[in-house]
Design a protein around this motif. Structure first.
Motif, short mmCIF file in Angstrom:
data_model
loop_
_atom_site.label_atom_id
_atom_site.label_comp_id
_atom_site.label_asym_id
_atom_site.label_seq_id
_atom_site.Cartn_x
_atom_site.Cartn_y
_atom_site.Cartn_z
N ALA A 82 -9.51 1.81 -5.67
CA ALA A 82 -8.91 0.67 -4.56
C ALA A 82 -9.33 0.51 -3.20
O ALA A 82 -9.48 -0.15 -2.67
CB ALA A 82 -7.30 0.85 -4.67
N ASP A 140 0.63 -1.24 0.11
CA ASP A 140 0.17 0.01 0.05
C ASP A 140 0.80 1.38 0.04
O ASP A 140 0.50 2.37 -0.68
CB ASP A 140 -0.93 -0.05 1.37
N CYS A 170 -15.10 -3.44 -8.59
CA CYS A 170 -14.20 -3.27 -7.28
C CYS A 170 -14.85 -3.79 -6.06
O CYS A 170 -14.22 -4.61 -5.42
CB CYS A 170 -13.64 -2.02 -7.40
N LEU A 207 -4.50 5.43 -0.31
CA LEU A 207 -3.94 3.96 -0.65
C LEU A 207 -3.42 3.65 0.53
O LEU A 207 -3.45 2.37 0.51
CB LEU A 207 -3.21 4.30 -1.99
N SER A 248 -10.99 -2.36 -1.03
CA SER A 248 -10.47 -2.50 0.43
C SER A 248 -11.40 -2.44 1.42
O SER A 248 -11.56 -3.33 2.32
CB SER A 248 -9.29 -1.51 0.93
#
Length: 406
Positions: free
Chosen positions: A106, A35, A176, A69, A110
């Motif tokens: 992203a 990350d 996603c 991120l 997550s």
């Protein structure tokens, strides 16, 4: 080898340990390093793009996207908040899409994969409604620039393109989120498998320990019965020596004491080494026990009814050990010089053993620690134990099936 350690954690080689190590990937050093690397890459590309003749995001927005991120695994809620802040800045400043949208995708993944239930719901709303809102924003900014540069496009072409531009961002973000939810589901199943493996390991260990304790208890009970019977016979024989004037008779008694001790030692060794019980054949083992007591100078009145026959291994061993304990109790707690009565009743389905003796005033009548052991032993093979005391006479009676319970 023990599958589960004492503190409840799986041993290093246990399959549950491998699963739990996989579940710890959320905060693993390799995941955090990845990350941080992605965050650094986003920030570096954004800063390098500032040298190109295109409009780029301010450093603050790049930092916010990079931060989202960097913390997307450990702090999904903070990553979602940073993602929304960057999107709101783009809308309010009428900025075109940029690299921070990659960070937003992203973050949605997550949050669905690693976040809590609330973060999962927020990520789903962000993927659907946020994606559609982003598509509408793209339509407005895209067609404004197209109109300024190329003139008004055809109505049908504009409608088709607008629909595509509206749907694509929501579809990407939803994909996603779906991927993250799939990872979450797989991880939950792995966790369930790991917990099941741990529970099974603990149950197997508990069962193993119970088996060891049961074997230890059975061995202790056998040693108690063998040694208790032999010592009672030896004590009775040794006490009788004081009243003997005949040297030959004294030598016989001493020889009997030595033989009884040797027999007891061999039987204890047999108990410690034996893996399978030996069946009693036609009551011969029981006759030998009665003969030992009689050889100690104790008067034994014996009566046998029915046709003696062989017993299965477990019932035969139980009959021998129980008769040992009943005779030992008669010698220990009976009136000195009293008569010991032994009765055996052989029936088609079972054997009934009865030992009676007179007890003096204050005697325990055989109600010592041996009775619970006898009861456990006979009940283990499907039999029963009963005791009676009438006046100064105590009687212990057991019923033992001839065949082992299925």
């Amino acid at each position: 080898m023990r599958a589960v350690q004492d503190e409840g954690t799986p041993a290093p080689g246990h399959p549950a340990a491998l699963l739990l190590r996989h579940l710890a990937a959320r905060r693993s050093p390799s995941g955090l390093a990845l990350d941080l690397a992605l965050a650094g890459l986003l920030l570096a590309v954004g800063l390098l793009a500032a040298r190109w003749p295109v409009r780029v995001d301010p450093v603050e927005v790049l930092l916010a996207g990079a931060a989202s991120l960097a913390v997307r695994r450990v702090l999904p809620s903070a990553a979602l908040a940073l993602g929304w802040l960057t999107v709101l800045w783009q809308v309010t400043s009428h900025a075109p899409p940029s690299l921070v949208q990659v960070a937003s995708a992203a973050v949605v993944y997550s949050a669905a994969a690693w976040g809590g239930r609330a973060e999962l719901v927020v990520a789903a709303v962000s993927a659907s409604l946020g994606g559609l809102a982003g598509g509408l924003y793209l339509v407005q900014t895209r067609f404004a620039s197209i109109t300024l540069r190329y003139g008004e496009p055809a109505v049908g072409a504009r409608d088709d393109t607008a629909l595509l531009v509206i749907v694509v961002p929501a579809a990407i973000l939803t994909a996603c989120w779906t991927a993250g939810f799939a990872v979450r589901t797989i991880r939950a199943r792995l966790a369930e498998t790991a917990q099941r493996a741990l529970a099974e390991g603990r149950a197997a260990e508990a069962q193993e320990q119970a088996g060891v304790e049961q074997a230890r208890t059975a061995m202790a009970r056998d040693v108690h019965d063998v040694v208790g019977h032999s010592l009672a016979v030896i004590i009775a024989q040794a006490d009788s020596v004081r009243f003997l004037d005949d040297a030959d008779r004294v030598r016989d008694v001493v020889g009997t004491i030595a033989a009884t001790a040797r027999s007891s030692l061999l039987e204890v060794r047999d108990v410690l080494e034996r893996t399978e019980p030996v069946p009693s054949r036609d009551g011969a083992d029981l006759d030998a026990l009665v003969a030992q007591v009689r050889s100690a100078g104790v008067e034994v009145q014996e009566r046998t009814e029915g046709e003696p026959g062989a017993l299965d291994a477990d019932p035969g061993l139980a009959a021998r050990r129980v008769l040992q304990e009943m005779l030992a109790n008669a010698l220990r707690h009976g009136r000195p010089g009293g008569v010991v009565e032994v009765q055996r009743l052989w029936r088609d389905a079972d054997l009934v053993l009865e030992v009676g003796n007179a007890v003096g005033p204050g005697g325990t009548g055989g109600s010592g620690a041996g009775l619970p052991g006898m009861r456990d032993r006979v009940e283990a093979v499907g039999g029963s134990l009963g005791t009676d005391r009438i006046g100064e006479r105590f009687v212990a009676r057991v019923r033992i099936p001839r065949t082992a319970a299925p």
